[in-house]
Design a protein around this motif. Structure first.
Motif: not given
Lengths: 80, 472
Positions: B209-214
């Motif tokens: 989810s961090d990657v998605r947010r980024a």
């Protein structure tokens, strides 16, 4: 929270905690521990994820009420 | 190739997390290695600049085989950044200059320990800034000679120049974040640079989810970035990971099954197991835990396993016959308790990495480490130190439903503790019948080291410790 939103939040949280659970397995009556094979740490992670995304903090005494996917959805719908 | 467990004979390099020219500190993660059981990160035992890889991605080599060669840091290496050169680490591309410098040595052993060297030569090496561990000894029995040291010194000076630009690409790697294979795969798909992602997982690990947010945040920023700096090459190490992991994913379950099978057969053949069981009264422990959890935010709540593990670690510390290794016909007790925790993997199979010095951890620390350990085990991201030989193992299968579990001892350990499901049961206490939380604790132990009396004492000690949960 509308039930539809609650269901979405639950699905998102489960796929984050247990990425390998297929969306098809997420039937309403699926039991989180026995059917989805979440262990106690996974379950804690799930409760934590849900608190973060929906703001609903499920106290430990309510764990029995949220043992299934539907139970969890209903709990969220009723508590926010 | 370091040994990542008593039963490991060979390993396959599936990912390089550094590249030639990178500056590596002792303890930095340099590669991911696939054993028959899991994929693990391995760290460097030395400090220096990566000169070359001696095995390619996908190569399987025996334990003890050198997999990379380091050169000591050239003392005069200028820190001035030069132009980032295209990365050169990926398998199949021509090797960088160092291979040309010494073509006569196709695979110099990078054996770091045990190289023989006389004190005067060691002194010379020290004054020339040469790492003796990286020298191939040409003397008798591989002894490092004065000439070896001098040529190594000359070589590292020569290499200092080409190595420097690469090393300047290094900082990104030096602050390399933890990330799950899934997160990396996703990052590659959506074109997010993991270096720019803030991780929210355990130990700052980057989650999906961090990657998605980024990915969302970066869409706008990317355009400016393109204008001011040349587009970054996809980092080969990061890029290579999803592919190699995916390739191995298919037969992973099968090889893991084989590895477990052969280890357990060995255990049952060699170890005269005896088994004991005891039902533990958890009324006090559960009441204490629930009252603790009421005052805690969800992120720091405890689970019963944490209490059980801590009590086991303390009891094992007091009962040396349960904690250590049986090797070459003798038992070697361990001073500290490195508590192996059996973790079921979702695609089948299990691994049992260690909670180091578990007897010294507070419950909160133990909880924290346990969560990190389990999530890394599942993500195939265990570190070498975690797999190297727990001194006693706990299987907590009860968490998924069984009433009791009799484990098979992991050689060369001598005991395995099993906890079943935490149940509410009718319980007679002081002549009264009541409903209490209980758990069935079992012990499988090695008769070469202990007898049932000692084992029974160990189990009762766990029970006693659980009656004073606030002291755990």
């Amino acid at each position: 929270m509308k039930e539809q939103d609650a269901r979405q939040a639950v699905q998102a949280a489960i796929s984050q905690v247990a990425p390998d659970v297929e969306p098809d397995d997420l039937e309403g009556c699926a039991r989180l521990r026995q059917d989805l094979e979440l262990d106690s740490l996974d379950f804690l992670h799930l409760v934590e994820t849900i608190a973060k995304t929906t703001g609903v903090d499920i106290p430990e005494r309510d764990y029995p009420a949220v043992a299934t996917v539907d139970g969890l959805v209903g709990y969220l719908a009723g508590h926010s | 190739m370091p040994s990542l467990g008593a039963d490991m004979e060979h390993g396959k390099v599936v990912e390089w997390l550094v590249k030639p020219g990178d500056y590596v500190h002792k303890g930095d993660i340099v590669a991911a290695v696939d054993t028959d059981k899991t994929v693990m990160d391995i760290e460097s035992f030395e400090e220096g600049v990566v000169a070359e890889f001696l095995v390619d991605i996908g190569d399987t080599v025996n334990v003890g085989t050198p997999i990379a060669r380091f050169t000591p840091t050239p003392a005069d290496r200028s820190p001035a950044p030069s132009e980032p050169t295209p990365t050169v680490a990926s398998a199949g591309e021509p090797r960088p200059a160092p291979a040309v410098v010494e073509p006569k040595v196709p695979s110099p052993p990078a054996v770091k320990h045990g190289s023989k060297i006389s004190p005067p030569v060691r002194h010379l090496a020290h004054s020339l800034g040469v790492d003796v561990g990286s020298i191939r000894g040409s003397g008798l029995n591989g002894e490092v000679t004065r000439a070896d040291v001098e040529s190594a010194a000359a070589e590292s000076t020569a290499r200092g120049v080409p190595a420097a630009p690469g090393a300047q690409n290094g900082p990104a790697y030096q602050r390399r974040m933890r990330s799950s294979p899934r997160a990396r795969r996703l990052a590659t798909q959506v074109g997010v640079d993991l270096q720019e992602v803030v991780g929210t997982g355990p130990d700052g690990a980057i989650t999906e989810s961090d990657v998605r947010r980024a990915a969302g945040a970066a869409t706008g920023k990317r355009v400016e970035a393109m204008a001011s700096e040349p587009p970054r090459q996809a980092e080969p190490a990061v890029d290579a990971a999803p592919r190699s992991r995916k390739e191995i994913g298919g037969d992973k379950a099968a090889t893991l099954r084989q590895a477990i099978g052969s280890l357990m057969s060995r255990s049952k053949k060699e170890i005269p197991h005896y088994y004991l069981a005891n039902t533990l009264d958890l009324a006090t422990a559960m009441a204490w835990m629930q009252s603790q959890n009421q005052q805690r935010p969800v992120s720091s709540r405890l689970v019963p396993s944490a209490l059980l593990l801590k009590a086991t670690a303390l009891a094992a510390k007091e009962t040396p016959e349960m904690n250590g290794f049986f090797t070459r016909g003798t038992f070697h007790p361990s001073a500290s308790v490195h508590l192996g925790v059996a973790v079921a993997l979702r695609h089948g199979g299990l691994v049992a990495p260690a909670l180091h010095d578990a007897q010294t951890l507070t419950l909160d620390e133990l909880m924290d480490k346990l969560r990190g350990l389990v999530s890394r085990a599942r993500a195939g991201r265990l570190q070498r130190a975690e797999m190297t030989d727990p001194t006693i193992t706990v299987t907590n299968l009860g968490d998924l439903g069984v009433d009791s579990v009799y484990g098979v001892i992991y050689p060369p350990q001598v005991a395995m503790v099993g906890f079943g499901k935490v149940l509410e049961q009718p319980w007679a206490h002081n002549g009264m019948l009541g409903i209490r939380h209980t758990v069935a604790a079992t012990l499988s132990a090695d008769h070469r080291v202990s007898d049932g009396l000692r084992g029974g004492r160990f189990l009762s000690r766990i029970d006693e410790l659980l009656q004073r949960p606030e002291e755990l």
